[in-house]
Design an enzyme around this catalytic site. Structure first.
Site, PDB file in Angstrom:
ATOM      1  N   GLY A  42       0.841  -1.207   0.000  1.00  0.00           N
ATOM      2  CA  GLY A  42       0.000   0.000   0.000  1.00  0.00           C
ATOM      3  C   GLY A  42       0.866   1.243   0.000  1.00  0.00           C
ATOM      4  N   ASN A  43       0.230   2.363  -0.277  1.00  0.00           N
ATOM      5  CA  ASN A  43       0.970   3.628  -0.445  1.00  0.00           C
ATOM      6  C   ASN A  43       1.723   4.052   0.833  1.00  0.00           C
ATOM      7  OD1 ASN A  43       1.856   5.918  -1.791  1.00  0.00           O
ATOM      8  ND2 ASN A  43      -0.183   6.426  -2.570  1.00  0.00           N
ATOM      9  N   ILE A  44       2.617   5.001   0.689  1.00  0.00           N
ATOM     10  CA  ILE A  44       3.336   5.566   1.838  1.00  0.00           C
ATOM     11  C   ILE A  44       2.291   6.101   2.827  1.00  0.00           C
ATOM     12  CG2 ILE A  44       4.949   7.377   2.589  1.00  0.00           C
ATOM     13  CD1 ILE A  44       6.208   7.349  -0.139  1.00  0.00           C
TER      14      ILE A  44
ATOM     15  N   LYS B 269       0.436   0.660   7.029  1.00  0.00           N
ATOM     16  CA  LYS B 269       0.916  -0.737   6.989  1.00  0.00           C
ATOM     17  C   LYS B 269       1.483  -1.188   8.345  1.00  0.00           C
ATOM     18  CE  LYS B 269       3.548   0.276   3.469  1.00  0.00           C
ATOM     19  NZ  LYS B 269       3.027   1.625   3.216  1.00  0.00           N
ATOM     20  N   SER B 270       2.298  -0.317   8.965  1.00  0.00           N
ATOM     21  CA  SER B 270       2.913  -0.710  10.256  1.00  0.00           C
ATOM     22  C   SER B 270       1.851  -0.886  11.324  1.00  0.00           C
ATOM     23  CB  SER B 270       3.913   0.339  10.739  1.00  0.00           C
ATOM     24  OG  SER B 270       4.828   0.590   9.734  1.00  0.00           O
ATOM     25  N   THR B 271       0.898   0.045  11.387  1.00  0.00           N
ATOM     26  CA  THR B 271      -0.174  -0.052  12.381  1.00  0.00           C
ATOM     27  C   THR B 271      -0.975  -1.331  12.145  1.00  0.00           C
ATOM     28  OG1 THR B 271      -0.341   2.330  12.164  1.00  0.00           O
ATOM     29  CG2 THR B 271      -2.104   1.242  13.377  1.00  0.00           C
TER      30      THR B 271
ATOM     31  N   GLU C 124       9.310  -3.559   8.458  1.00  0.00           N
ATOM     32  CA  GLU C 124      10.149  -3.017   7.390  1.00  0.00           C
ATOM     33  C   GLU C 124      11.384  -2.359   8.000  1.00  0.00           C
ATOM     34  OE1 GLU C 124       9.074  -0.701   3.450  1.00  0.00           O
ATOM     35  OE2 GLU C 124       8.640   0.497   5.196  1.00  0.00           O
TER      36      GLU C 124
ATOM     37  N   ARG D   3       5.692  -4.812   3.092  1.00  0.00           N
ATOM     38  CA  ARG D   3       6.243  -4.708   1.736  1.00  0.00           C
ATOM     39  C   ARG D   3       7.098  -5.924   1.386  1.00  0.00           C
ATOM     40  NH1 ARG D   3       4.830  -0.472  -0.684  1.00  0.00           N
ATOM     41  NH2 ARG D   3       4.682   1.557   0.306  1.00  0.00           N
TER      42      ARG D   3
ATOM     43  N   PHE E 192      -9.271   2.084  10.592  1.00  0.00           N
ATOM     44  CA  PHE E 192      -9.298   0.754  11.228  1.00  0.00           C
ATOM     45  C   PHE E 192      -8.669   0.729  12.609  1.00  0.00           C
ATOM     46  CE2 PHE E 192      -4.879  -0.184  10.404  1.00  0.00           C
ATOM     47  CZ  PHE E 192      -4.596   0.468   9.205  1.00  0.00           C
TER      48      PHE E 192
HETATM   49  N1  DCP Z   1      10.540   3.957   0.102  1.00  0.00           N
HETATM   50  C1  DCP Z   1      11.076   4.153  -1.156  1.00  0.00           C
HETATM   51  N2  DCP Z   1      11.393   3.079  -1.930  1.00  0.00           N
HETATM   52  C2  DCP Z   1      11.139   1.831  -1.502  1.00  0.00           C
HETATM   53  C3  DCP Z   1      10.564   1.607  -0.252  1.00  0.00           C
HETATM   54  C4  DCP Z   1      10.258   2.698   0.532  1.00  0.00           C
HETATM   55  O1  DCP Z   1      11.302   5.305  -1.553  1.00  0.00           O
HETATM   56  N3  DCP Z   1      11.475   0.815  -2.286  1.00  0.00           N
HETATM   57  C5  DCP Z   1      10.314   5.109   0.991  1.00  0.00           C
HETATM   58  C6  DCP Z   1       8.937   5.685   0.997  1.00  0.00           C
HETATM   59  C7  DCP Z   1       8.794   6.202   2.403  1.00  0.00           C
HETATM   60  C8  DCP Z   1       9.652   5.259   3.243  1.00  0.00           C
HETATM   61  O2  DCP Z   1      10.579   4.690   2.324  1.00  0.00           O
HETATM   62  O3  DCP Z   1       9.293   7.505   2.508  1.00  0.00           O
HETATM   63  C9  DCP Z   1       8.856   4.165   3.929  1.00  0.00           C
HETATM   64  O4  DCP Z   1       7.820   3.796   3.035  1.00  0.00           O
HETATM   65  P1  DCP Z   1       6.723   2.698   3.269  1.00  0.00           P
HETATM   66  O5  DCP Z   1       5.483   3.078   2.559  1.00  0.00           O
HETATM   67  O6  DCP Z   1       7.281   1.384   2.883  1.00  0.00           O
HETATM   68  O7  DCP Z   1       6.506   2.694   4.842  1.00  0.00           O
HETATM   69  P2  DCP Z   1       5.596   3.626   5.706  1.00  0.00           P
HETATM   70  O8  DCP Z   1       6.236   3.709   7.066  1.00  0.00           O
HETATM   71  O9  DCP Z   1       5.327   4.908   5.009  1.00  0.00           O
HETATM   72  O10 DCP Z   1       4.298   2.773   5.743  1.00  0.00           O
HETATM   73  P3  DCP Z   1       3.020   2.921   6.666  1.00  0.00           P
HETATM   74  O11 DCP Z   1       2.868   4.323   7.134  1.00  0.00           O
HETATM   75  O12 DCP Z   1       1.911   2.472   5.751  1.00  0.00           O
HETATM   76  O13 DCP Z   1       3.254   1.987   7.802  1.00  0.00           O
END
Ligand code: DCP
Length: 253
Positions: A27-29, A33-35, A52, A120, A234
């Site tokens: 899913g998007n940034i 996902k972590s929660t 991650e 991821r 959620f």
């Molecule tokens: N990122 C990236 N390239 C990748 C993987 C991640 O540029 N191949 C970057 C995007 C974010 C950071 O790393 O700035 C972490 O991205 P994720 O979406 O994987 O993790 P989040 O912590 O944002 O996820 P969430 O908030 O959904 O838990």
């Protein structure tokens, strides 16, 4: 859906390991996902969440002294043209290590269907982020050719060990992710624009919904995808969470 035929007929250590299903949350940034992964961990004792390694990208260590030398996440956002290839190499290497971690003994003793859940995967690294950076011109055609070459080689070499049996796609409008990104306030991401999240959303949709991304790995085209509406809150709404858990359990059983 994810049950394998040899689920209850384990005869040795390899069969035990093969019983464990590997699932990634995509899913998007900032979609959550972590929660989601943390909540999932509490909801089922047969599930193990492997987080991650984002902290590692924020703190690159020197190979010899193990002292912090840089924050690659920050460098990539400051100067994507210069640092995207390096970042994607590092991100995928740390992900390979994560996906290769053997399941804990606790999981091997599980009664039901033991599941290792990853935030991821080596696949979103390539088919969402690296591909997007290539399309934006931040990874040039030589870097993209080199990236694809070593990525295909490593995934094929590791084979079963990095394959997935399922994908959970947390789907939400980019505007929603933008709000959540603002709320969490990760310093490196302060320059991230809605436009960038829209592009990443499109890459997820092409890969997991439209199935129009050209995938190098034939097996990946057949991995089942569970789509959850992550625009719903959620974490705060127990009813939403209960519904998600039911969907996830059905998907895992
Ligand atoms: N990122 C990236 N390239 C990748 C993987 C991640 O540029 N191949 C970057 C995007 C974010 C950071 O790393 O700035 C972490 O991205 P994720 O979406 O994987 O993790 P989040 O912590 O944002 O996820 P969430 O908030 O959904 O838990």
């Amino acid at each position: 859906l994810l049950r394998s035929p040899h689920c209850h007929s384990s005869t040795g250590p390899m069969d035990d390991i093969n019983r464990v299903k590997r699932v990634s949350i995509e899913g998007n940034i900032a979609v959550g996902k972590s929660t989601f992964a943390q909540l999932l961990q509490f909801a089922g004792q047969d599930w193990e969440v492997v987080p991650e390694p984002v902290g590692k990208w924020q703190s690159i260590e020197s190979g010899s002294s193990q002292q912090k030398v840089s924050n690659l996440l920050d460098m990539m956002y400051q100067d994507p043209q210069r640092w995207s290839y390096t970042f994607q190499t590092n991100s995928c290497m740390s992900r390979m290590r994560t996906q290769l971690q053997p399941p804990p003994a606790r999981l091997l003793r599980a009664e039901g269907v033991p599941v290792q859940v990853f935030e991821r995967s080596v696949y979103s690294d390539r088919y969402v982020f690296a591909l997007n950076m290539f399309e934006l011109g931040c990874i040039n055609s030589t870097e993209w050719a080199v990236y694809q070459d070593w990525h295909s080689f490593l995934v094929e070499q590791f084979g079963r060990q990095v394959e997935l049996e399922g994908i959970i796609y947390l789907r939400a409008p980019p505007q929603k992710c933008m709000e959540r990104l603002g709320q969490r306030g990760r310093v490196e991401e302060k320059g991230v624009q809605l436009d960038y999240l829209e592009k990443l959303h499109t890459q997820h949709e092409r890969w997991l919904i439209d199935k129009s991304t050209k995938l190098h790995f034939e097996r990946l085209t057949r991995v089942p995808v569970l789509v959850l509406d992550a625009s719903l809150e959620f974490e705060e709404d127990p009813k939403v969470w209960a519904k998600f858990i039911t969907q996830v359990k059905d998907f895992f059983s």
